[in-house]
Design a protein around this motif. Sequence first.
Motif, PDB file in Angstrom:
ATOM      1  N   TRP A  82       0.828  -1.195   0.000  1.00  0.00           N
ATOM      2  CA  TRP A  82       0.000   0.000   0.000  1.00  0.00           C
ATOM      3  C   TRP A  82       0.866   1.250   0.000  1.00  0.00           C
ATOM      4  CZ3 TRP A  82      -4.381   1.159  -1.693  1.00  0.00           C
ATOM      5  CH2 TRP A  82      -4.936   2.386  -1.410  1.00  0.00           C
ATOM      6  N   TYR A  83       0.570   2.147  -0.917  1.00  0.00           N
ATOM      7  CA  TYR A  83       1.359   3.347  -1.119  1.00  0.00           C
ATOM      8  C   TYR A  83       0.627   4.546  -0.520  1.00  0.00           C
ATOM      9  CZ  TYR A  83       3.487   0.179  -4.373  1.00  0.00           C
ATOM     10  OH  TYR A  83       4.096  -0.904  -4.922  1.00  0.00           O
ATOM     11  N   GLY A  84       1.089   5.021   0.629  1.00  0.00           N
ATOM     12  CA  GLY A  84       0.557   6.245   1.195  1.00  0.00           C
ATOM     13  C   GLY A  84      -0.670   6.085   2.073  1.00  0.00           C
ATOM     14  N   GLY A  85      -1.051   4.893   2.455  1.00  0.00           N
ATOM     15  CA  GLY A  85      -2.241   4.724   3.280  1.00  0.00           C
ATOM     16  C   GLY A  85      -2.121   3.507   4.174  1.00  0.00           C
ATOM     17  N   SER A  86      -3.114   3.303   4.980  1.00  0.00           N
ATOM     18  CA  SER A  86      -3.060   2.178   5.917  1.00  0.00           C
ATOM     19  C   SER A  86      -3.991   1.048   5.514  1.00  0.00           C
ATOM     20  CB  SER A  86      -3.427   2.672   7.313  1.00  0.00           C
ATOM     21  OG  SER A  86      -4.743   3.202   7.303  1.00  0.00           O
ATOM     22  N   SER A  87      -4.719   1.202   4.440  1.00  0.00           N
ATOM     23  CA  SER A  87      -5.672   0.177   4.028  1.00  0.00           C
ATOM     24  C   SER A  87      -5.756   0.145   2.513  1.00  0.00           C
ATOM     25  CB  SER A  87      -7.029   0.490   4.665  1.00  0.00           C
ATOM     26  OG  SER A  87      -8.071   0.378   3.778  1.00  0.00           O
ATOM     27  N   CYS A  88      -6.262  -0.944   1.967  1.00  0.00           N
ATOM     28  CA  CYS A  88      -6.383  -1.089   0.506  1.00  0.00           C
ATOM     29  C   CYS A  88      -7.322  -0.058  -0.103  1.00  0.00           C
ATOM     30  CB  CYS A  88      -6.938  -2.462   0.162  1.00  0.00           C
ATOM     31  SG  CYS A  88      -5.898  -3.816   0.622  1.00  0.00           S
ATOM     32  N   PHE A  89      -8.304   0.367   0.654  1.00  0.00           N
ATOM     33  CA  PHE A  89      -9.346   1.220   0.101  1.00  0.00           C
ATOM     34  C   PHE A  89      -9.282   2.626   0.678  1.00  0.00           C
ATOM     35  CE2 PHE A  89     -10.903  -3.189   0.487  1.00  0.00           C
ATOM     36  CZ  PHE A  89     -10.874  -3.513  -0.849  1.00  0.00           C
ATOM     37  N   GLY A  90      -8.109   3.068   1.108  1.00  0.00           N
ATOM     38  CA  GLY A  90      -7.964   4.340   1.785  1.00  0.00           C
ATOM     39  C   GLY A  90      -7.804   5.530   0.861  1.00  0.00           C
ATOM     40  N   GLU A  91      -6.620   5.742   0.303  1.00  0.00           N
ATOM     41  CA  GLU A  91      -6.336   6.912  -0.516  1.00  0.00           C
ATOM     42  C   GLU A  91      -7.275   6.953  -1.709  1.00  0.00           C
ATOM     43  OE1 GLU A  91      -4.532   9.627  -3.247  1.00  0.00           O
ATOM     44  OE2 GLU A  91      -4.658   7.512  -3.692  1.00  0.00           O
ATOM     45  N   GLY A  92      -7.789   8.102  -2.037  1.00  0.00           N
ATOM     46  CA  GLY A  92      -8.841   8.258  -3.040  1.00  0.00           C
ATOM     47  C   GLY A  92      -8.592   7.596  -4.378  1.00  0.00           C
ATOM     48  N   ARG A  93      -7.502   7.921  -5.022  1.00  0.00           N
ATOM     49  CA  ARG A  93      -7.252   7.402  -6.367  1.00  0.00           C
ATOM     50  C   ARG A  93      -6.959   5.910  -6.344  1.00  0.00           C
ATOM     51  NH1 ARG A  93      -3.105  12.156  -7.272  1.00  0.00           N
ATOM     52  NH2 ARG A  93      -2.814  11.516  -5.128  1.00  0.00           N
ATOM     53  N   LEU A  94      -6.026   5.502  -5.493  1.00  0.00           N
ATOM     54  CA  LEU A  94      -5.713   4.075  -5.404  1.00  0.00           C
ATOM     55  C   LEU A  94      -6.859   3.296  -4.766  1.00  0.00           C
ATOM     56  CD1 LEU A  94      -1.948   3.982  -4.405  1.00  0.00           C
ATOM     57  CD2 LEU A  94      -2.974   3.663  -6.645  1.00  0.00           C
ATOM     58  N   GLY A  95      -7.574   3.925  -3.856  1.00  0.00           N
ATOM     59  CA  GLY A  95      -8.729   3.284  -3.236  1.00  0.00           C
ATOM     60  C   GLY A  95      -9.816   2.985  -4.255  1.00  0.00           C
ATOM     61  N   PHE A  96     -10.032   3.910  -5.199  1.00  0.00           N
ATOM     62  CA  PHE A  96     -11.011   3.666  -6.255  1.00  0.00           C
ATOM     63  C   PHE A  96     -10.585   2.491  -7.120  1.00  0.00           C
ATOM     64  CE2 PHE A  96     -12.501   4.209 -10.605  1.00  0.00           C
ATOM     65  CZ  PHE A  96     -13.870   4.296 -10.410  1.00  0.00           C
ATOM     66  N   VAL A  97      -9.319   2.483  -7.536  1.00  0.00           N
ATOM     67  CA  VAL A  97      -8.809   1.397  -8.383  1.00  0.00           C
ATOM     68  C   VAL A  97      -8.918   0.063  -7.658  1.00  0.00           C
ATOM     69  CG1 VAL A  97      -6.796   0.498  -9.603  1.00  0.00           C
ATOM     70  CG2 VAL A  97      -7.256   2.944  -9.622  1.00  0.00           C
ATOM     71  N   SER A  98      -8.500   0.039  -6.410  1.00  0.00           N
ATOM     72  CA  SER A  98      -8.524  -1.196  -5.627  1.00  0.00           C
ATOM     73  C   SER A  98      -9.951  -1.669  -5.368  1.00  0.00           C
ATOM     74  CB  SER A  98      -7.790  -0.973  -4.310  1.00  0.00           C
ATOM     75  OG  SER A  98      -7.745  -2.148  -3.568  1.00  0.00           O
ATOM     76  N   GLY A  99     -10.824  -0.745  -4.976  1.00  0.00           N
ATOM     77  CA  GLY A  99     -12.220  -1.105  -4.701  1.00  0.00           C
ATOM     78  C   GLY A  99     -12.942  -1.585  -5.937  1.00  0.00           C
ATOM     79  N   LEU A 100     -12.760  -0.872  -7.051  1.00  0.00           N
ATOM     80  CA  LEU A 100     -13.385  -1.281  -8.317  1.00  0.00           C
ATOM     81  C   LEU A 100     -12.882  -2.655  -8.735  1.00  0.00           C
ATOM     82  CD1 LEU A 100     -14.976  -0.753 -10.970  1.00  0.00           C
ATOM     83  CD2 LEU A 100     -12.880   0.309 -11.839  1.00  0.00           C
ATOM     84  N   ASN A 101     -11.587  -2.849  -8.675  1.00  0.00           N
ATOM     85  CA  ASN A 101     -11.006  -4.122  -9.066  1.00  0.00           C
ATOM     86  C   ASN A 101     -11.523  -5.262  -8.192  1.00  0.00           C
ATOM     87  OD1 ASN A 101      -8.971  -5.697 -10.622  1.00  0.00           O
ATOM     88  ND2 ASN A 101      -8.204  -6.013  -8.552  1.00  0.00           N
ATOM     89  N   PHE A 102     -11.632  -5.017  -6.889  1.00  0.00           N
ATOM     90  CA  PHE A 102     -12.137  -6.036  -5.973  1.00  0.00           C
ATOM     91  C   PHE A 102     -13.557  -6.462  -6.349  1.00  0.00           C
ATOM     92  CE2 PHE A 102     -14.372  -7.177  -2.034  1.00  0.00           C
ATOM     93  CZ  PHE A 102     -13.607  -8.260  -1.632  1.00  0.00           C
ATOM     94  N   VAL A 103     -14.427  -5.488  -6.597  1.00  0.00           N
ATOM     95  CA  VAL A 103     -15.815  -5.791  -6.969  1.00  0.00           C
ATOM     96  C   VAL A 103     -15.869  -6.525  -8.306  1.00  0.00           C
ATOM     97  CG1 VAL A 103     -18.017  -4.726  -7.617  1.00  0.00           C
ATOM     98  CG2 VAL A 103     -16.787  -3.905  -5.611  1.00  0.00           C
ATOM     99  N   VAL A 104     -15.064  -6.091  -9.274  1.00  0.00           N
ATOM    100  CA  VAL A 104     -15.058  -6.719 -10.597  1.00  0.00           C
ATOM    101  C   VAL A 104     -14.537  -8.150 -10.525  1.00  0.00           C
ATOM    102  CG1 VAL A 104     -13.952  -6.597 -12.874  1.00  0.00           C
ATOM    103  CG2 VAL A 104     -15.017  -4.574 -11.902  1.00  0.00           C
ATOM    104  N   VAL A 105     -13.539  -8.416  -9.691  1.00  0.00           N
ATOM    105  CA  VAL A 105     -13.038  -9.790  -9.539  1.00  0.00           C
ATOM    106  C   VAL A 105     -14.140 -10.692  -8.992  1.00  0.00           C
ATOM    107  CG1 VAL A 105     -11.458 -11.253  -8.210  1.00  0.00           C
ATOM    108  CG2 VAL A 105     -10.595  -9.237  -9.349  1.00  0.00           C
ATOM    109  N   ILE A 106     -14.867 -10.222  -7.994  1.00  0.00           N
ATOM    110  CA  ILE A 106     -15.961 -11.019  -7.425  1.00  0.00           C
ATOM    111  C   ILE A 106     -17.036 -11.291  -8.477  1.00  0.00           C
ATOM    112  CG2 ILE A 106     -17.804 -11.038  -5.687  1.00  0.00           C
ATOM    113  CD1 ILE A 106     -14.964 -11.421  -4.537  1.00  0.00           C
ATOM    114  N   ILE A 107     -17.434 -10.247  -9.210  1.00  0.00           N
ATOM    115  CA  ILE A 107     -18.457 -10.428 -10.253  1.00  0.00           C
ATOM    116  C   ILE A 107     -17.946 -11.358 -11.340  1.00  0.00           C
ATOM    117  CG2 ILE A 107     -19.787  -9.264 -12.058  1.00  0.00           C
ATOM    118  CD1 ILE A 107     -19.962  -6.849 -10.173  1.00  0.00           C
ATOM    119  N   ASN A 108     -16.676 -11.233 -11.736  1.00  0.00           N
ATOM    120  CA  ASN A 108     -16.110 -12.111 -12.763  1.00  0.00           C
ATOM    121  C   ASN A 108     -16.109 -13.570 -12.325  1.00  0.00           C
ATOM    122  OD1 ASN A 108     -15.643 -10.322 -14.836  1.00  0.00           O
ATOM    123  ND2 ASN A 108     -13.587  -9.827 -14.154  1.00  0.00           N
ATOM    124  N   ILE A 109     -15.803 -13.819 -11.076  1.00  0.00           N
ATOM    125  CA  ILE A 109     -15.824 -15.204 -10.572  1.00  0.00           C
ATOM    126  C   ILE A 109     -17.248 -15.758 -10.622  1.00  0.00           C
ATOM    127  CG2 ILE A 109     -15.514 -16.620  -8.500  1.00  0.00           C
ATOM    128  CD1 ILE A 109     -13.081 -14.821  -7.845  1.00  0.00           C
TER     129      ILE A 109
END
Length: 143
Positions: free
Chosen positions: A37-64
């Motif tokens: 994690w770059y600049g934060g304490s959680s995967c979904f923290g910092e705005g820009r990376l948090g959006f990428v991480s959160g979106l990717n997480f949801v898309v992986v679940i839907i893809n499965i």
Amino acid sequence: MPDIKFNSDYLTTSRGVQKIVQIILGFVVCSVLCANWYGGSSCFGEGRLGFVSGLNFVVVIINIIVFILNLCNIRTHKFERFYSLIATVLFVVAAILLVWYLISTGIWNFWLIVTLIAVVVIFFTLLWDYRLLSDQQREHLPI
């Protein structure tokens, strides 16, 4: 009621291979953004990376889920078409946000660049998937 049976042919179709690639690259993006994690304490923290991480997480679940439904021969073409269109647009936004993050922070390490490439590849596979699903909906030749 549809006949639910294992559809092994799905694994050899371009749509099946795309889902497998999307899932694998999605796990790569999740592991890079959450493990390093770059600049934060959680995967979904910092705005820009948090959006990428959160979106990717949801898309992986839907893809499965979609992958399993297609393996069970359950048709979800209308949902998948809508999902592919929305996810494609959101992945363009995610790629832009990731590039913005790289430029603004100056952190150009190998894993963030790999993540950006994976996000772009996922975008193109979603776009290709939408195109294939749109072509399947046509009942006549385009004239």
